[in-house]
Design an enzyme around this catalytic site. Structure first.
Site, short mmCIF file in Angstrom:
data_model
loop_
_atom_site.label_atom_id
_atom_site.label_comp_id
_atom_site.label_asym_id
_atom_site.label_seq_id
_atom_site.Cartn_x
_atom_site.Cartn_y
_atom_site.Cartn_z
N SER A 81 0.85 -1.20 0.00
CA SER A 81 0.00 0.00 0.00
C SER A 81 0.88 1.24 0.00
CB SER A 81 -0.89 0.02 1.24
OG SER A 81 -0.09 -0.03 2.40
N SER A 307 15.09 8.66 3.00
CA SER A 307 14.66 7.58 2.10
C SER A 307 13.40 7.86 1.31
CB SER A 307 14.51 6.28 2.90
OG SER A 307 13.57 6.45 3.94
#
Lengths: 321, 321
Positions: A81, A307
Site C-alpha cells: 500500500s 529515504s
C-alpha cells in the site's frame, strides 16, 4: 544461497548501470546549520527527490529490468500500500510490462490514484478477512505473473543499494552511514555498497522506538518478531526483519539506534524550516537520530539517506501542527 | 551609468567565481510528472536549497565581497524583514565584517532570531511612525557603514544572476527562462546571463496578480507605482520596480505573466505532494505560472527559478490547509 552471495558490491555496480537512465541521480544536500547542530559534516542523500518520491524505485526497476521478455509479457505482481506499489507500477510501465498491485481496500484514494496513474491494474482485498499472499500466489499461478517483493530479493536489494553507492561517490570518504530500517532492504544494499567501497565505515540503522525488530534481532543473533508497531513512521512498521535482508544485515550493520515519533516530528519540522525538503516520517528517521544526538561516538563525516517524501500535503500539515 | 553598463555577462561570470566557495551550487530538479502536466521539459533551479533558503545570499555575498578591508571593518547595514536580512547577516559574518539590520518592530520572532543567529545586530523601528531610510542613512553617516540594498545595486544583481548562469550551464539550451519578479533584481541578473549566453531565449517574469507593477511599467515604458499589493507572495509585494533593475528589465524581459494567490497555493501543494520541495509563496510563482498554463506559445524546454523556501512550518501548514 550462502550469506556472502546474497548481494555483492559488483551486483550493486551492475544495478547502477542498469537503472542509470531511468532513475534520478538524486542530489547530496549540505546544510551548515545542520553541521553546526550535529558537530559533524553531514551529507544528506535526498531520495525523497527520487522518482515516485522514494528509493523503492531503484530496487523495483533493477529487479524488473532483469526479467526475460517472456516474463515481462506475462506481467508483474506486487502487494503493497506504500512506495513499493508506486515503484513497481511505474517501473513495469516503463519497461513495457504491466503490473497488478494488490492493495488493501481501505487504502487512501490518493495512493490508489497514484498507482493507477503509473499505469497499473489494482486489485483490492479486505485486510481483515483476506490474505494478500494467497491472492498474489493465485495471480502468479493463474496469469504467470512474476511477483516482485519489496525487499526479500537480491535484485531489489542491489538496486536499493545504489543510493549509498552514489552517496559515497559524491561525498567521498565517510566515517558513518545512517540508514532508515524497515524490512531491511535499503540498509542491506547500502551496507554492501558502503563496506565494499570503504571497509572501515560504520553502518548505523535507525528504527522507530516502537518498531525495533531489527535491533532486537541483531542483539539476539536471530530474527525476532514483535507486535505490529504503532508509529508515525509507517514505512518502518515491520514486525520482523526479512530473512535475506537479515542474513546481510547481521554481517554488515554495526548498530541500530532508535528514535521516538516526537523526534521524527522534530526532524520533519527541521526539514521544512531549514532544509526546505519534504520528508515522510520513515524517510526522516535517519536525520532524527542525528538531531537527537543518538550517535556515540559522534562521527566526523556522516552520510544519511533521506529515504522518501511521500507524506502528502494534508498529512504533512497535520504532522507539523 | 548607461543602460548597457549596469550589469554584464562578464560581471555575472566574475560574481560566480567570487561566490563559488561560499554558496551552494543548487541542484536542477526534474520531474516527469511535471513535464507531462506542462507538456514541456522543465528544469527547476532550486534556490530554496540555497544558503539562508533563497537566492538573495548570492547577491549580498557578491556585493559585500567586493568591499575594501576598511569598508568591511566599518560594517554593513541593510533594511529588510525578509530574505535579504538573513543574506546580509550571514554574508557579513562570513566575510569578517559585522552587519546591522534594520527591521520593523513587529517582525515575527522567528525571523529576528534567524538574523541574530547569523551574527547580526538588529535595530527595530516602528514602521507606522519611523522611516527606515532615515535610520539607515544615519547609521551610514554616524558609523561609516556601507548600505547594501536588496536589488538596486549592480553587484547585487550580478550575484543574483549567477542562479541563471548555473541553470543554463547545467540544463543546456532552453527556449524560455521563467523568473519570479519582486523588485526585479533576480530577473535583471538572470536575463543578463541568459541573453548573454543564449540570445534567442525568451525571458518571462512572473508577478502575483495583485502586484503587477513591473508588468504595468513595461507596458507603459516607464516605472509605474501601484498601491502596496496584498498577496501571499510577500517577497513580491513591491509597489514600484527599482530604477536600475527596470533599466535592465525593459531591455531584456520579453513578457510578464500574472498568477493568482490560489494558483500559487496550488503550486505550493504540488511542491509538497510531487516535488518534495518546500517553497515560499514568492518562490513558487514561476512554477505556478507553468501549472496554470500561462505560457503562450508553450516553450519546449523551460528553465524555472524556484527563488526561495523561507515559509516556516506553521505558515506552510496554514497555506496547505
Amino acid at each position: 544461497m550462502t550469506e556472502t552471495t546474497v548481494v555483492s558490491l559488483q551486483d550493486i555496480r551492475d544495478a547502477a548501470e542498469r537503472i542509470a537512465g531511468a532513475t534520478h541521480r538524486t542530489p547530496v544536500i549540505r546544510s551548515r546549520t545542520l553541521d553546526q547542530l550535529v558537530g559533524a559534516q553531514v551529507f544528506l542523500k535526498a531520495e525523497n527527490l527520487q522518482r515516485i518520491g522514494a528509493f523503492k524505485f531503484r530496487g523495483a526497476y533493477n529487479a524488473i529490468a532483469r526479467l526475460s521478455p517472456e516474463q515481462l509479457s506475462r506481467g508483474i505482481a506486487a502487494y503493497s500500500s506504500g512506495n513499493h506499489a508506486q515503484a513497481v507500477a511505474l517501473a513495469s510501465t516503463e519497461l513495457g510490462s504491466h503490473a497488478v498491485i494488490i492493495m488493501p481496500a481501505d487504502t487512501p484514494a490518493a495512493k490508489l490514484d497514484a498507482v493507477a496513474g503509473y499505469g497499473a491494474e489494482i486489485i483490492t482485498y479486505d485486510r481483515y478477512t483476506e490474505n494478500r499472499e494467497e491472492i498474489g500466489a493465485r495471480l502468479a499461478a493463474d496469469r504467470g505473473m512474476t511477483l516482485i517483493p519489496p525487499y526479500e530479493h537480491p535484485d531489489v536489494m542491489a538496486g536499493q543499494g545504489t543510493a549509498a553507492l552514489e552517496l559515497l561517490e559524491d561525498a567521498g570518504d565517510l566515517d558513518a552511514l545512517v540508514v532508515p530500517v524497515g524490512g531491511g532492504g535499503l540498509i542491506a544494499g547500502s551496507s554492501t555498497a558502503a563496506k565494499g567501497l570503504q571497509p572501515g565505515i560504520r553502518v548505523i540503522g535507525v528504527e522507530p522506538e516502537a518498531g525495533d525488530d531489527t535491533k532486537r534481532s541483531l542483539e539476539a543473533g536471530e530474527r525476532v518478531t514483535i507486535p505490529v508497531p504503532r508509529t508515525i513512521a509507517d514505512g518502518q512498521a515491520a514486525s520482523v526483519p526479512g530473512e535475506l535482508t537479515f542474513s546481510v544485515n547481521r554481517r554488515l550493520v554495526d548498530e541500530i539506534v532508535l528514535v521516538t515519533d516526537d523526534e521524527i516530528r522534530d526532524a520533519l519540522r527541521f526539514g521544512v524550516d531549514r532544509l526546505k525538503l519534504v520528508m515522510e516520517p520513515s524517510g526522516a528517521s535517519g536525520l532524527a537520530a542525528l538531531l537527537a544526538g543518538r550517535l556515540h561516538p559522534a562521527p566526523a563525516r556522516i552520510g544519511v539517506i533521506i529515504s522518501g517524501g511521500n507524506v502528502g500535503a494534508a498529512r504533512l500539515a497535520q504532522l507539523l501542527a
